[in-house]
Design a protein around this motif. Structure first.
Motif, short mmCIF file in Angstrom:
data_model
loop_
_atom_site.label_atom_id
_atom_site.label_comp_id
_atom_site.label_asym_id
_atom_site.label_seq_id
_atom_site.Cartn_x
_atom_site.Cartn_y
_atom_site.Cartn_z
N ASP A 32 2.68 5.92 -1.82
CA ASP A 32 2.14 4.75 -1.15
C ASP A 32 2.38 4.90 0.34
O ASP A 32 3.53 4.95 0.79
CB ASP A 32 2.82 3.47 -1.66
CG ASP A 32 2.22 3.01 -2.96
OD1 ASP A 32 1.04 2.61 -2.96
OD2 ASP A 32 2.94 3.04 -3.99
N SER A 68 -2.57 5.20 -2.40
CA SER A 68 -1.72 4.68 -3.47
C SER A 68 -2.13 5.30 -4.80
O SER A 68 -3.30 5.60 -5.02
CB SER A 68 -1.85 3.16 -3.57
OG SER A 68 -1.05 2.66 -4.62
N ARG A 73 -3.83 -1.67 -5.73
CA ARG A 73 -2.80 -1.82 -4.69
C ARG A 73 -3.35 -1.37 -3.34
O ARG A 73 -3.17 -2.06 -2.33
CB ARG A 73 -1.55 -1.01 -5.06
CG ARG A 73 -0.39 -1.28 -4.13
CD ARG A 73 0.83 -0.43 -4.47
NE ARG A 73 1.18 -0.51 -5.87
CZ ARG A 73 1.83 0.45 -6.53
NH1 ARG A 73 2.21 1.56 -5.93
NH2 ARG A 73 2.13 0.31 -7.80
N GLU A 77 -4.15 -4.18 -0.22
CA GLU A 77 -3.53 -4.10 1.10
C GLU A 77 -4.56 -3.84 2.18
O GLU A 77 -4.44 -4.35 3.29
CB GLU A 77 -2.41 -3.08 1.16
CG GLU A 77 -1.66 -3.20 2.49
CD GLU A 77 -0.32 -2.54 2.49
OE1 GLU A 77 0.69 -3.26 2.51
OE2 GLU A 77 -0.29 -1.29 2.49
#
Length: 136
Positions: A32, A68, A73, A77
């Motif tokens: 990540d 990621s 995810r 973001e």
């Protein structure tokens, strides 16, 4: 003096983005991660009476890439990042005046990387006051 990518990293961090952020280079780990990269940009703006080399405003552009192993995810973001940056206007960050930041498009996926991680990107145009004589 901080430069463009430092300023954007500070803006994102203060806006709640906690993913490890890299500027200009993305290492293989962690899985990540967030990458800020300068891209081509637009020509500088000159005042009507300015001569060559006397720009009054810089027009850089930046690509933000979120990596990621989990697609949702990365996408979630990136949505937060777009909300923080798109429409940002006339504020100073680390002593540099930013006139505006605008997304060039909605976030979009790139093909997964060699490790199968998902990549989401968005490009931004920026207008800012000159911060130094040599760099944005």
């Amino acid at each position: 003096m901080p430069f463009l990518l430092d300023d954007l990293a500070d803006l994102l961090s203060s806006g709640g983005v906690t993913t490890t952020t890299y500027k200009g280079f993305l290492p293989e780990l962690p899985d990540d991660a967030l990458l800020l990269s300068e891209t081509g940009g637009l020509p500088p703006v000159h005042a009507m009476s300015a001569s060559a080399g006397n720009a009054v405003e810089e027009r850089p552009s930046v690509q933000v890439m979120r990596r990621s192993p989990v697609y949702n995810r990365a996408r979630a973001e990136m949505n937060v990042i777009v909300k923080l940056l798109d429409g940002f206007g006339d504020r100073s960050i680390n002593g540099t005046r930013y006139l505006w930041i605008a997304a060039k498009q909605s976030p979009f996926p790139l093909p997964t990387d060699a490790s199968g991680r998902f990549l989401q990107v968005c490009n931004f145009d920026i207008a800012k006051a000159l911060s130094t004589s040599t760099s944005t």
